[in-house]
Design an enzyme around this catalytic site. Structure first.
Site, PDB file in Angstrom:
ATOM      1  N   GLU A   1      25.549 -22.800  76.069  1.00  0.00           N
ATOM      2  CA  GLU A   1      26.638 -21.834  76.220  1.00  0.00           C
ATOM      3  C   GLU A   1      27.808 -22.414  76.999  1.00  0.00           C
ATOM      4  OE1 GLU A   1      25.389 -18.087  77.891  1.00  0.00           O
ATOM      5  OE2 GLU A   1      23.779 -17.831  76.412  1.00  0.00           O
TER       6      GLU A   1
ATOM      7  N   GLU B   1      30.445 -15.150  70.057  1.00  0.00           N
ATOM      8  CA  GLU B   1      29.838 -13.848  70.380  1.00  0.00           C
ATOM      9  C   GLU B   1      30.841 -12.962  71.109  1.00  0.00           C
ATOM     10  OE1 GLU B   1      26.062 -13.996  72.425  1.00  0.00           O
ATOM     11  OE2 GLU B   1      26.036 -11.829  72.737  1.00  0.00           O
TER      12      GLU B   1
HETATM   13  O1  KIV Z   1      19.905 -15.726  72.776  1.00  0.00           O
HETATM   14  C1  KIV Z   1      20.321 -15.317  71.689  1.00  0.00           C
HETATM   15  O2  KIV Z   1      19.649 -14.612  70.942  1.00  0.00           O
HETATM   16  C2  KIV Z   1      21.663 -15.704  71.309  1.00  0.00           C
HETATM   17  C3  KIV Z   1      22.233 -15.112  70.067  1.00  0.00           C
HETATM   18  C4  KIV Z   1      22.527 -13.691  70.240  1.00  0.00           C
HETATM   19  C5  KIV Z   1      23.402 -15.864  69.573  1.00  0.00           C
HETATM   20  O3  KIV Z   1      22.267 -16.478  71.971  1.00  0.00           O
END
Ligand code: KIV
Length: 287
Positions: A114, A181
């Site tokens: 991330e 997201e």
């Molecule tokens: O952890 C997760 O499920 C995610 C998705 C929502 C992209 O990062």
């Protein structure tokens, strides 16, 4: 088997693709057999499967445990392991060690990290070592406290420009795809048109190359009001509640187990054998 080259080709051919989360053997097997090309062992499993309030408590060991189960269930899908909070934060070396575990121990084909900024260098090092990286920008749940909650990002022009710049830098660093997201739909479309690698949206509108949802959200297994971006394709929590209630009732009134679910002393006649439920005692029937 789906590879990172296939998802790149999907974008080039204008073929929109679906990704779902998977956290266990059985759901991975079902989704894989249903043809879902990309499965993400997301750190959302901390909230969905383990009951944490955020994704922050999730450890690499917990992720590896679930990722291994997913790898046992899926034979065709591209498998992405989500690097949890604090598994790549202290140094590039720590990121390499954590990412390596996902590929070597858990059987994942790529990892997801991330953010932008420092993540660009990590992305570059991991890809140079043969570890494909999926980026993740916008509402990045591991930054929940910095964002002041799970809030849509990129609403101001300044924030939008930062996210767009991060996307280009991650592409430049070798990321093979980007999750976007919780960003406005027009920003996601702009990013999608500005990078050559595929974008995968969640709460990012229809303009991305692929879409991802948390499996338990789209199946209606998570209860309560879902976020706006979730579409429920089934209502399994309701079905489970109904089935559990019916089971309880039948156990209570003695109608289950009936003769068809009970073993006798002798073998069934050969003609009945094929159709009759097997006498073999095995858990997870049919698996
Ligand atoms: O952890 C997760 O499920 C995610 C998705 C929502 C992209 O990062």
């Amino acid at each position: 088997m789906t590879t990172v080259l296939d998802v790149q080709r999907y974008k080039e051919e204008g073929h929109r693709f679906a990704m779902l989360t998977a956290y266990d053997y059985l759901s991975a097997k079902i989704l894989d057999e249903a043809g879902i090309p990309v499965l993400l062992v997301g750190d959302s499993l901390g909230m969905v499967m383990l009951g944490y309030a955020t994704t922050l408590p999730v450890t690499v060991d917990e992720m590896i445990h679930h990722a291994k189960a997913v790898a046992r269930g899926a034979k065709q899908a591209l498998l992405i392991g989500d690097m949890p909070f604090m598994s790549y934060h202290s140094s590039v070396e720590q990121a390499i060690t954590s990412a390596g575990r996902f590929l070597q121990e858990a059987g994942m084909h790529a990892v997801k990290v991330e953010g932008g900024g420092r993540i660009v260098e990590i992305t570059s090092r991991l890809t140079s070592l043969g570890i494909p990286v999926m980026g993740h920008l916008g509402l990045t749940p591991q930054f929940v406290h910095q964002m002041g909650g799970f809030k849509v990002q990129g609403k101001s022009e300044r924030q939008a420009a930062r996210i767009l710049a991060d996307a280009k830098e991650l592409e430049q660093a070798g990321a093979f795809s980007l999750v976007l997201e919780g960003v406005p739909a027009d920003l996601a479309t702009r990013i999608t048109k500005s990078v050559r690698i595929p974008t995968i949206g969640i709460g990012a509108g229809p303009g991305t190359d692929g879409q991802v949802l948390v499996l338990h959200d789209m199946l209606g297994l998570t209860t309560g009001k879902p976020p706006k971006f979730v579409k429920r394709y089934a209502n399994l929590a309701e079905e489970i509640t109904q089935a559990a209630g019916q089971y309880m009732k039948e156990v209570g009134d003695g109608s289950f187990p009936g003769p068809e679910h009970s073993y006798g002393n002798g073998s069934p006649a050969p003609a009945l054998r094929a159709a009759a439920p097997t006498d073999e005692v095995k858990y997870g029937a049919g698996s």
